[in-house]
Design a protein around this motif. Structure first.
Motif, PDB file in Angstrom:
ATOM      1  N   THR A  14       0.820  -1.203   0.000  1.00  0.00           N
ATOM      2  CA  THR A  14       0.000   0.000   0.000  1.00  0.00           C
ATOM      3  C   THR A  14       0.860   1.262   0.000  1.00  0.00           C
ATOM      4  O   THR A  14       0.675   2.135  -0.842  1.00  0.00           O
ATOM      5  N   ALA A  15       1.785   1.354   0.942  1.00  0.00           N
ATOM      6  CA  ALA A  15       2.639   2.538   1.043  1.00  0.00           C
ATOM      7  C   ALA A  15       3.884   2.191   1.844  1.00  0.00           C
ATOM      8  O   ALA A  15       3.880   1.247   2.631  1.00  0.00           O
ATOM      9  N   LEU A  16       4.950   2.971   1.622  1.00  0.00           N
ATOM     10  CA  LEU A  16       6.160   2.772   2.410  1.00  0.00           C
ATOM     11  C   LEU A  16       6.840   4.105   2.664  1.00  0.00           C
ATOM     12  O   LEU A  16       6.625   5.086   1.933  1.00  0.00           O
ATOM     13  N   ILE A  17       7.671   4.125   3.693  1.00  0.00           N
ATOM     14  CA  ILE A  17       8.438   5.306   4.041  1.00  0.00           C
ATOM     15  C   ILE A  17       9.809   4.848   4.508  1.00  0.00           C
ATOM     16  O   ILE A  17       9.931   3.824   5.178  1.00  0.00           O
ATOM     17  N   ASP A  18      10.844   5.589   4.136  1.00  0.00           N
ATOM     18  CA  ASP A  18      12.179   5.181   4.538  1.00  0.00           C
ATOM     19  C   ASP A  18      12.450   5.624   5.978  1.00  0.00           C
ATOM     20  O   ASP A  18      11.619   6.238   6.631  1.00  0.00           O
ATOM     21  N   TRP A  19      13.632   5.310   6.473  1.00  0.00           N
ATOM     22  CA  TRP A  19      13.945   5.544   7.873  1.00  0.00           C
ATOM     23  C   TRP A  19      13.882   7.021   8.240  1.00  0.00           C
ATOM     24  O   TRP A  19      13.538   7.368   9.364  1.00  0.00           O
ATOM     25  N   SER A  20      14.215   7.895   7.301  1.00  0.00           N
ATOM     26  CA  SER A  20      14.262   9.327   7.609  1.00  0.00           C
ATOM     27  C   SER A  20      12.936  10.031   7.361  1.00  0.00           C
ATOM     28  O   SER A  20      12.747  11.177   7.773  1.00  0.00           O
ATOM     29  N   GLY A  70      12.104  10.772   4.373  1.00  0.00           N
ATOM     30  CA  GLY A  70      12.321  11.555   3.172  1.00  0.00           C
ATOM     31  C   GLY A  70      11.869  10.895   1.890  1.00  0.00           C
ATOM     32  O   GLY A  70      11.659  11.559   0.880  1.00  0.00           O
ATOM     33  N   THR A  71      11.729   9.588   1.918  1.00  0.00           N
ATOM     34  CA  THR A  71      11.284   8.852   0.735  1.00  0.00           C
ATOM     35  C   THR A  71       9.975   8.152   1.045  1.00  0.00           C
ATOM     36  O   THR A  71       9.868   7.451   2.039  1.00  0.00           O
ATOM     37  N   LYS A  72       9.004   8.379   0.192  1.00  0.00           N
ATOM     38  CA  LYS A  72       7.692   7.752   0.340  1.00  0.00           C
ATOM     39  C   LYS A  72       7.274   7.190  -1.009  1.00  0.00           C
ATOM     40  O   LYS A  72       7.602   7.759  -2.052  1.00  0.00           O
ATOM     41  N   GLY A  83      -2.527   9.752  -3.980  1.00  0.00           N
ATOM     42  CA  GLY A  83      -3.382  10.931  -3.953  1.00  0.00           C
ATOM     43  C   GLY A  83      -4.452  10.893  -2.888  1.00  0.00           C
ATOM     44  O   GLY A  83      -5.093  11.910  -2.611  1.00  0.00           O
ATOM     45  N   ARG A  84      -4.670   9.727  -2.294  1.00  0.00           N
ATOM     46  CA  ARG A  84      -5.690   9.596  -1.245  1.00  0.00           C
ATOM     47  C   ARG A  84      -5.070   9.251   0.113  1.00  0.00           C
ATOM     48  O   ARG A  84      -5.577   9.672   1.144  1.00  0.00           O
ATOM     49  N   PHE A  85      -3.998   8.486   0.100  1.00  0.00           N
ATOM     50  CA  PHE A  85      -3.346   8.063   1.329  1.00  0.00           C
ATOM     51  C   PHE A  85      -2.026   8.818   1.499  1.00  0.00           C
ATOM     52  O   PHE A  85      -1.342   9.128   0.506  1.00  0.00           O
ATOM     53  N   THR A  86      -1.673   9.087   2.745  1.00  0.00           N
ATOM     54  CA  THR A  86      -0.405   9.740   3.052  1.00  0.00           C
ATOM     55  C   THR A  86       0.277   9.005   4.198  1.00  0.00           C
ATOM     56  O   THR A  86      -0.327   8.816   5.258  1.00  0.00           O
ATOM     57  N   ILE A  87       1.518   8.622   3.978  1.00  0.00           N
ATOM     58  CA  ILE A  87       2.294   7.960   5.023  1.00  0.00           C
ATOM     59  C   ILE A  87       3.258   8.966   5.638  1.00  0.00           C
ATOM     60  O   ILE A  87       3.798   9.829   4.936  1.00  0.00           O
ATOM     61  N   LEU A  94      -0.638   6.218   8.703  1.00  0.00           N
ATOM     62  CA  LEU A  94      -1.196   6.141   7.363  1.00  0.00           C
ATOM     63  C   LEU A  94      -2.525   6.886   7.390  1.00  0.00           C
ATOM     64  O   LEU A  94      -3.513   6.389   7.936  1.00  0.00           O
ATOM     65  N   GLN A  95      -2.524   8.087   6.842  1.00  0.00           N
ATOM     66  CA  GLN A  95      -3.748   8.883   6.733  1.00  0.00           C
ATOM     67  C   GLN A  95      -4.461   8.452   5.462  1.00  0.00           C
ATOM     68  O   GLN A  95      -3.894   8.532   4.366  1.00  0.00           O
TER      69      GLN A  95
END
Length: 121
Positions: free
Chosen positions: A47-53, A55-57, A65-69, A80-81
């Protein structure tokens, strides 16, 4: 690293939810975190991922466009919004931690227990 996901629930189509993934362990801040979901009868999907910092999503096309990590390093928590929810978003959502920012769930070594999101039409 131990993960606990929460925030799921029942919401109407078009509504919003925010999932949280709280972690124990100082090493969590060095891990990438992914959210995956599994609908009944289907395989677990990225669904979504984010790096350790933070800075990368990266997002699956179905949620872009609908979800924000995001992540709060001080709180050891990843969020996860989810906005503009659709019935097809109904699934058990899992958070996972791993060493790389990848979409393959097999590359993640630590998993939370999952939280159910149900979107009614």
């Amino acid at each position: 690293v131990q993960l606990q996901a929460c925030g799921g629930g029942l919401v109407q189509s078009g509504g919003s939810l925010r999932l949280s993934c709280a972690a124990s362990g100082r090493a969590f801040s060095t891990y990438a975190v992914g959210w995956f979901r599994q609908a009944p009868g289907k395989e677990r999907e990225f669904t979504a991922l984010i790096d350790w910092s933070g800075g990368t999503k990266y997002y699956a096309d179905s949620v872009k466009g609908r979800f924000t990590i995001s992540r709060d390093i001080a709180k050891n928590t990843v969020y996860l919004q989810m906005n503009s929810l659709k019935p097809e978003d109904t699934a058990v959502y899992y958070c996972a931690a791993g060493r790389s920012e990848v979409t393959n769930p097999r590359q993640y070594g630590y998993w939370g227990q999952g939280t159910l999101v149900t979107v009614s039409s």
